[in-house]
Design a protein around this motif. Sequence first.
Motif, short mmCIF file in Angstrom:
data_model
loop_
_atom_site.label_atom_id
_atom_site.label_comp_id
_atom_site.label_asym_id
_atom_site.label_seq_id
_atom_site.Cartn_x
_atom_site.Cartn_y
_atom_site.Cartn_z
N ILE A 157 0.85 -1.18 0.00
CA ILE A 157 0.00 0.00 0.00
C ILE A 157 0.89 1.23 0.00
CG2 ILE A 157 -1.76 1.31 1.21
CD1 ILE A 157 -1.40 -2.36 1.94
N GLY A 158 0.65 2.08 -0.95
CA GLY A 158 1.43 3.30 -1.07
C GLY A 158 0.58 4.54 -0.92
N TRP A 159 1.23 5.62 -0.62
CA TRP A 159 0.60 6.95 -0.58
C TRP A 159 1.27 7.83 -1.62
CZ3 TRP A 159 -3.68 8.44 2.04
CH2 TRP A 159 -4.11 7.64 3.11
N PHE A 160 0.43 8.52 -2.36
CA PHE A 160 0.87 9.49 -3.35
C PHE A 160 0.25 10.83 -3.01
CE2 PHE A 160 2.80 7.01 -6.87
CZ PHE A 160 2.59 5.76 -6.38
N ARG A 161 0.84 11.87 -3.56
CA ARG A 161 0.21 13.18 -3.42
C ARG A 161 0.31 13.94 -4.73
NH1 ARG A 161 4.34 15.94 1.03
NH2 ARG A 161 6.20 16.08 -0.31
N LEU A 162 -0.66 14.81 -4.91
CA LEU A 162 -0.76 15.55 -6.16
C LEU A 162 -1.05 17.01 -5.88
CD1 LEU A 162 -0.86 15.49 -9.27
CD2 LEU A 162 -3.31 15.01 -9.08
N VAL A 163 -0.18 17.83 -6.39
CA VAL A 163 -0.38 19.28 -6.36
C VAL A 163 -0.81 19.69 -7.76
CG1 VAL A 163 0.71 21.52 -6.01
CG2 VAL A 163 1.33 19.58 -4.55
N PRO A 164 -1.86 20.48 -7.90
CA PRO A 164 -2.29 20.90 -9.25
C PRO A 164 -1.14 21.49 -10.06
CG PRO A 164 -3.90 21.57 -7.63
CD PRO A 164 -2.73 21.01 -6.86
N TYR B 76 -2.25 3.60 7.73
CA TYR B 76 -2.21 4.96 8.27
C TYR B 76 -0.98 5.69 7.76
CZ TYR B 76 -5.47 2.77 11.49
OH TYR B 76 -6.53 2.08 12.03
N LEU B 77 -1.11 6.98 7.63
CA LEU B 77 0.02 7.84 7.32
C LEU B 77 0.04 8.95 8.36
CD1 LEU B 77 2.40 8.51 5.51
CD2 LEU B 77 0.86 9.94 4.15
N GLN B 78 0.95 8.83 9.31
CA GLN B 78 1.13 9.86 10.32
C GLN B 78 2.07 10.92 9.76
OE1 GLN B 78 -0.28 10.21 13.46
NE2 GLN B 78 0.74 12.21 13.45
N MET B 79 1.60 12.14 9.70
CA MET B 79 2.38 13.22 9.12
C MET B 79 2.66 14.27 10.19
SD MET B 79 0.46 13.60 5.44
CE MET B 79 -1.01 14.35 6.14
N ASN B 80 3.92 14.45 10.51
CA ASN B 80 4.32 15.40 11.53
C ASN B 80 5.15 16.52 10.91
OD1 ASN B 80 3.15 13.73 13.52
ND2 ASN B 80 5.06 12.59 13.79
N ASN B 81 5.25 17.62 11.65
CA ASN B 81 6.05 18.75 11.20
C ASN B 81 5.71 19.15 9.77
OD1 ASN B 81 7.95 20.77 11.45
ND2 ASN B 81 9.68 19.45 10.90
N LEU B 82 4.43 19.30 9.52
CA LEU B 82 3.97 19.62 8.17
C LEU B 82 4.39 21.04 7.79
CD1 LEU B 82 0.50 17.95 8.49
CD2 LEU B 82 2.17 17.40 6.72
N ASN B 83 4.62 21.23 6.51
CA ASN B 83 4.93 22.56 5.98
C ASN B 83 4.10 22.81 4.72
OD1 ASN B 83 6.52 21.56 3.63
ND2 ASN B 83 7.89 20.82 5.24
N ALA B 84 4.18 24.01 4.22
CA ALA B 84 3.33 24.41 3.09
C ALA B 84 3.56 23.52 1.87
CB ALA B 84 3.58 25.87 2.75
N GLU B 85 4.77 23.01 1.72
CA GLU B 85 5.08 22.16 0.56
C GLU B 85 4.37 20.80 0.63
OE1 GLU B 85 7.30 25.46 0.57
OE2 GLU B 85 7.52 23.98 2.19
N ASP B 86 3.80 20.48 1.79
CA ASP B 86 3.06 19.23 1.92
C ASP B 86 1.60 19.38 1.49
OD1 ASP B 86 4.89 18.80 4.94
OD2 ASP B 86 5.25 17.74 3.04
N THR B 87 1.18 20.59 1.19
CA THR B 87 -0.19 20.81 0.74
C THR B 87 -0.43 20.09 -0.58
OG1 THR B 87 -0.41 22.94 1.85
CG2 THR B 87 -1.84 22.54 -0.04
N ALA B 88 -1.42 19.21 -0.59
CA ALA B 88 -1.69 18.40 -1.77
C ALA B 88 -2.93 17.55 -1.51
CB ALA B 88 -0.51 17.47 -2.08
N VAL B 89 -3.40 16.92 -2.58
CA VAL B 89 -4.39 15.86 -2.43
C VAL B 89 -3.63 14.55 -2.28
CG1 VAL B 89 -6.33 14.66 -3.46
CG2 VAL B 89 -6.08 17.13 -3.78
N TYR B 90 -3.93 13.82 -1.24
CA TYR B 90 -3.24 12.57 -0.94
C TYR B 90 -4.10 11.38 -1.34
CZ TYR B 90 0.41 15.05 1.55
OH TYR B 90 1.48 15.86 1.86
N TYR B 91 -3.47 10.42 -2.00
CA TYR B 91 -4.15 9.22 -2.48
C TYR B 91 -3.45 7.98 -1.92
CZ TYR B 91 -5.99 12.34 -6.10
OH TYR B 91 -6.60 13.37 -6.79
#
Length: 125
Positions: A33-40, A79-94
Amino acid sequence: VQLQASGGGLVQSGGSLRLSCAVSGLSLDDAAIGWFRLVPGQKREGITCIVGRDGRAFYEDSVKGRFTISRDNAKKTVYLQMNNLNAEDTAVYYCALDRGPWNKVYYRALSYEYWGQGTLVTVSS
Protein backbone atom coordinates in the motif's frame (compact mmCIF):
# COMPACT_ATOMS: atom_id res chain seq x y z
CA VAL A 1 -11.48 -4.02 -4.02
CA GLN A 2 -12.10 -0.54 -2.67
CA LEU A 3 -9.85 1.93 -0.93
CA GLN A 4 -11.23 4.80 1.14
CA ALA A 5 -8.85 7.57 2.12
CA SER A 6 -9.73 9.97 4.90
CA GLY A 7 -8.22 12.28 7.48
CA GLY A 8 -7.26 15.27 5.42
CA GLY A 9 -7.90 18.80 6.56
CA LEU A 10 -6.43 22.18 7.34
CA VAL A 11 -3.45 22.36 9.68
CA GLN A 12 -0.94 25.01 10.59
CA SER A 13 2.69 24.71 9.63
CA GLY A 14 4.48 22.49 12.11
CA GLY A 15 1.31 20.60 12.93
CA SER A 16 0.33 16.99 12.42
CA LEU A 17 -2.34 14.95 10.68
CA ARG A 18 -3.03 11.25 10.38
CA LEU A 19 -4.47 9.92 7.15
CA SER A 20 -6.24 6.58 6.94
CA CYS A 21 -6.78 4.24 4.02
CA ALA A 22 -9.47 1.64 4.66
CA VAL A 23 -9.38 -1.35 2.34
CA SER A 24 -12.27 -3.65 1.57
CA GLY A 25 -12.47 -6.77 -0.54
CA LEU A 26 -8.92 -7.94 0.00
CA SER A 27 -6.55 -9.08 2.72
CA LEU A 28 -3.60 -6.81 3.38
CA ASP A 29 -1.24 -9.64 4.29
CA ASP A 30 0.75 -9.73 1.07
CA ALA A 31 -0.28 -6.38 -0.31
CA ALA A 32 1.74 -3.25 -0.86
CA ILE A 33 0.00 0.00 0.00
CA GLY A 34 1.43 3.30 -1.07
CA TRP A 35 0.60 6.95 -0.58
CA PHE A 36 0.87 9.49 -3.35
CA ARG A 37 0.21 13.18 -3.42
CA LEU A 38 -0.76 15.55 -6.16
CA VAL A 39 -0.38 19.28 -6.36
CA PRO A 40 -2.29 20.90 -9.25
CA GLY A 41 0.06 21.49 -12.14
CA GLN A 42 2.66 19.09 -10.82
CA LYS A 43 3.40 15.42 -11.28
CA ARG A 44 1.85 12.89 -8.91
CA GLU A 45 4.47 12.02 -6.32
CA GLY A 46 4.86 8.67 -4.62
CA ILE A 47 5.95 9.37 -1.06
CA THR A 48 5.80 6.14 0.88
CA CYS A 49 4.83 2.50 0.76
CA ILE A 50 4.45 -0.41 3.16
CA VAL A 51 4.94 -3.86 1.79
CA GLY A 52 4.15 -7.48 2.54
CA ARG A 53 3.97 -9.49 5.71
CA ASP A 54 7.13 -8.01 7.14
CA GLY A 55 5.90 -4.46 6.74
CA ARG A 56 8.91 -3.08 4.95
CA ALA A 57 8.52 0.66 4.47
CA PHE A 58 9.96 3.04 1.91
CA TYR A 59 9.99 6.82 2.09
CA GLU A 60 10.72 9.60 -0.33
CA ASP A 61 13.47 11.89 0.93
CA SER A 62 11.26 14.95 1.49
CA VAL A 63 9.06 13.09 3.99
CA LYS A 64 11.63 10.82 5.60
CA GLY A 65 11.78 11.45 9.34
CA ARG A 66 8.48 13.34 9.34
CA PHE A 67 5.98 10.84 7.94
CA THR A 68 5.37 7.31 9.19
CA ILE A 69 3.35 4.65 7.40
CA SER A 70 1.81 1.81 9.38
CA ARG A 71 -0.72 -0.92 8.89
CA ASP A 72 -3.38 -2.68 10.94
CA ASN A 73 -4.15 -5.87 9.06
CA ALA A 74 -7.06 -6.79 11.32
CA LYS A 75 -8.76 -3.49 10.54
CA LYS A 76 -7.51 -3.58 6.95
CA THR A 77 -6.40 -0.02 7.32
CA VAL A 78 -3.15 1.75 6.50
CA TYR A 79 -2.21 4.96 8.27
CA LEU A 80 0.02 7.84 7.32
CA GLN A 81 1.13 9.86 10.32
CA MET A 82 2.38 13.22 9.12
CA ASN A 83 4.32 15.40 11.53
CA ASN A 84 6.05 18.75 11.20
CA LEU A 85 3.97 19.62 8.17
CA ASN A 86 4.93 22.56 5.98
CA ALA A 87 3.33 24.41 3.09
CA GLU A 88 5.08 22.16 0.56
CA ASP A 89 3.06 19.23 1.92
CA THR A 90 -0.19 20.81 0.74
CA ALA A 91 -1.69 18.40 -1.77
CA VAL A 92 -4.39 15.86 -2.43
CA TYR A 93 -3.24 12.57 -0.94
CA TYR A 94 -4.15 9.22 -2.48
CA CYS A 95 -3.63 5.67 -1.29
CA ALA A 96 -3.02 2.84 -3.70
CA LEU A 97 -2.68 -0.94 -3.45
CA ASP A 98 -0.95 -3.76 -5.22
CA ARG A 99 -1.94 -7.31 -4.31
CA GLY A 100 1.62 -8.56 -4.35
CA PRO A 101 3.98 -10.25 -4.19
CA TRP A 102 5.94 -7.04 -4.39
CA ASN A 103 8.83 -6.60 -6.79
CA LYS A 104 8.07 -3.13 -8.05
CA VAL A 105 9.12 0.46 -7.53
CA TYR A 106 7.10 2.11 -4.77
CA TYR A 107 7.03 5.61 -6.20
CA ARG A 108 5.65 4.65 -9.60
CA ALA A 109 1.89 4.91 -10.00
CA LEU A 110 1.87 2.01 -12.46
CA SER A 111 3.11 -0.28 -9.67
CA TYR A 112 -0.36 -0.25 -8.10
CA GLU A 113 -3.61 -1.88 -9.18
CA TYR A 114 -6.21 -0.09 -7.12
CA TRP A 115 -6.63 3.51 -6.04
CA GLY A 116 -8.69 5.37 -3.49
CA GLN A 117 -10.18 8.78 -3.88
CA GLY A 118 -8.06 11.65 -2.65
CA THR A 119 -8.13 13.49 0.63
CA LEU A 120 -7.03 17.11 0.70
CA VAL A 121 -4.33 18.27 3.08
CA THR A 122 -3.82 22.00 3.38
CA VAL A 123 -0.97 23.39 5.46
CA SER A 124 -1.17 27.06 6.27
CA SER A 125 2.03 29.00 6.83
